[in-house]
Design an enzyme around this catalytic site. Sequence first.
Site, PDB file in Angstrom:
ATOM      1  N   GLU A 437       0.710  -1.164   0.157  1.00  0.00           N
ATOM      2  CA  GLU A 437       0.029   0.037   0.042  1.00  0.00           C
ATOM      3  C   GLU A 437       0.655   1.185   0.068  1.00  0.00           C
ATOM      4  O   GLU A 437       0.718   2.047   0.914  1.00  0.00           O
ATOM      5  CB  GLU A 437      -0.857   0.070   1.307  1.00  0.00           C
ATOM      6  N   GLU A 512      -4.589  -8.816   0.809  1.00  0.00           N
ATOM      7  CA  GLU A 512      -5.244  -8.463   1.928  1.00  0.00           C
ATOM      8  C   GLU A 512      -6.425  -8.430   1.932  1.00  0.00           C
ATOM      9  O   GLU A 512      -7.307  -7.805   1.239  1.00  0.00           O
ATOM     10  CB  GLU A 512      -4.672  -6.960   2.571  1.00  0.00           C
TER      11      GLU A 512
END
Length: 812
Positions: A437, A512
């Site tokens: 991220e 995720e």
Amino acid sequence: MVFAALLLTLSGINVYGQNVITRNERKIDADWKFHLGNAASPTLDFNYGINETSFSKAGGANGTAYAIRFNDRNWQKVDLPHDWAVGLPFDYMDNGDQNAHGYKAIGGHYPQNSIGWYRKEFEVDPADSGGRFELRTDGIYRDSKVWVNGYYVGGNYSGYTSATYDITDFIRFGKKNVIAVRVDATHYEGWFYEGAGIYRHVWLNRYNNLHVVSQGGLYVRTENKGKDANVILKTEVINKNTHAVKGTLETLILNREGKVLVHSKVIPLALDINEQKSYNNSLLLPNAQLSNLDNPYLYRAVALVRENGQVVDSVPVRFGVRTFAFDKDKGFFLNGKSVKIKGTSDHQDHAGVGAALLDYLQYYRIGLLKQMGSNAIRTTHNPPTPELLDACDSLGMLVMDETRLLTSGSEYEKEFRDLILRDRNHPSIFLWSIGNEEHYTQRTDIGKRIALNQILLQKELDPSRTATYAANIGNVYHGVNEVIPIRGFNYNLNGADNYHKEHPDQPVIGTEVASTVSTRGIYIKDTVRCYVPDYDSVFPPWASTAETWWSFAAKRDWFMGGFAWTGFDYRGEPTPYKWPNINSHFGIMDMCGFPKTVYYYYNAWWSDSAVMHIAPHWNWQGEEGKEKIVWVNSNTDDVELFLNGKSLGKKKMPINGHLEWKVQYEPGKLEAIGYKDGQKVTYSVETTGRPYQIKLTPSKNVLLADGEDAVVVNVSAVDKQGREVPDASNMVYFDLEGENAAIVGVGNGDPSSHENDKDVRHNWHRSLFNGRAQVIIRSGTNSGTIKLKAFASDVLSSNIELKQINNTAPIK
């Protein structure tokens, strides 16, 4: 004769009746001294930065904390691993850093708590002189600087990577030696609880001047050849003698029982002074036993280096024979068989001990995930401790090994290089992750170039695997996703179908997923105490329920599965609340490893066993007649629910789903009955009486008397009929006797509890949270019996006896 010599070499004693300097790797975790420094005051930081000459004149200690003769008698005695942050008080400060790190009083706003000093004395026998000595630290959080006998030997900026230091020149033989370490935890690396201190093992290693390079010097990979396997070996040998040397290199393959199966040809060695050479070899392993999730079979490769006919170094490496394949249409294959990834993302802290997990806790936690039905973990968002990978190798758990940052500057590239060199022999690793991220970088051309650099580095160092990146940008191809071999999705699954359709040649995995929030044993939203209902029903805006993501994954062959956020609660990132909430609600289990309701959803659809579970408990005094939402998680064909023998109806269980009833509460017994493959499966919850006695349940009854083993003792309260009371909240006190074992931490899984995990005064206590608490005990060094006693007001006490034994084989 060769195998006999091998055994002698590995035990670190003489070979062929002659004393030679062979490899000796020794943990030096015991008997350290610790003291806080101060980031804002040199005088309170043992004059670090003033009146010192360590960086201007070699060995200029001048009475500082890294001097040999420094007086540390009043410092705290600690054994490693050690996390000083977990024992600090909670403190409310309204800023993102403090919130994200669990409101511990550490970081830039708390200079008095953010520097730690460690000292360790040791001796080296003069008979061991003439070889090389190395100090290895597996993890210090963070920005560590290391001195030996007053000489600065190096530092390591990251809190998550191993560091090695050649300290041969600084050793005093037959005299006291002192290691000093300054740890600066002022700056954060992540946005979650990270601990502080020497929270992983430290090693003092001894090598012959001619030896295999210590960091990844023996690389083992395999290729299947029908029923056989080709074992491909790369061995890096270095000569640190003051003269050129000649010698030989050979490698043995052993099975798990220690029998030599294959013996390589002897390779001649010729190295100049300070020269390092790489030697490639391959061996055919006949009738190779494949390593899989149910039978994680491990072989051992041992490289033997000889000089003048004597073994001078031996390096054992565990490895497994297995194949990984990532198909764009059919997903992931292990040894040619389709496997859906049923994974969890996990941080590295546990109740009571913070980030300083004893090795046994690694096995304990992986065991809990395996029992749930999970087959993979992701090391979020940093390199793991090697012992976690050992546990995954041994227990049959796949690993996505993740580096801390997506960047290719020299320092971070070296961290990624060191991670791969250290971990690449672990058969549990099936994917490398180059980052997570990176919202400043992941969409850009710079991000693409950084990713390509790291991917090429990974392929150079470990051609047996491939890489992914955890991207939270949905159906976006440009940037990192243009070059990453396996596309990782963090959430945004509503864009995954279109992405797969538009980029059909790129395999896809859920790096995720989920992020459901729940509090164990709480069944209403409580904004005062910061609790959320213990159902699979509440999630942040970016996330989904467990049922939503798993239903998505299960019906798409091309989607490999994914890693739920998270297997366990962890300190920091309190969501959806802030203070007084101090840790996350994301876990499928709480910080102690106690299951929440969502655990049984995964257990039902990830495991092969018959599962039935009811939520909530059935203790609701004063709420008679009020409606309760009852969830049943099961993998039976249908479920019939009964209250005090009366049927409340039968419902068909949807695949990858759950069932709900609305039931008016009345005391008694709520029971669910279903059938799976003709087998009757039942589960019930009952209204209990008041707490009558404390109950202690140890994870095992025998510990090794090595000062390193541990046991987890779960604590509950039972009524007069022996039933656990699910809403008990008694304060429980603990006393431990015998054989210098010690309590090292307590917890209860309450995400808003500000009770101490540590008690330096050894007045150990913890309240039950929704009926449960936990004690972690570290073994002592004497064989015998240890006794744990638990007592609380108005209930009967309880005690258990555990055995400590001397044994060379670890008990897991």
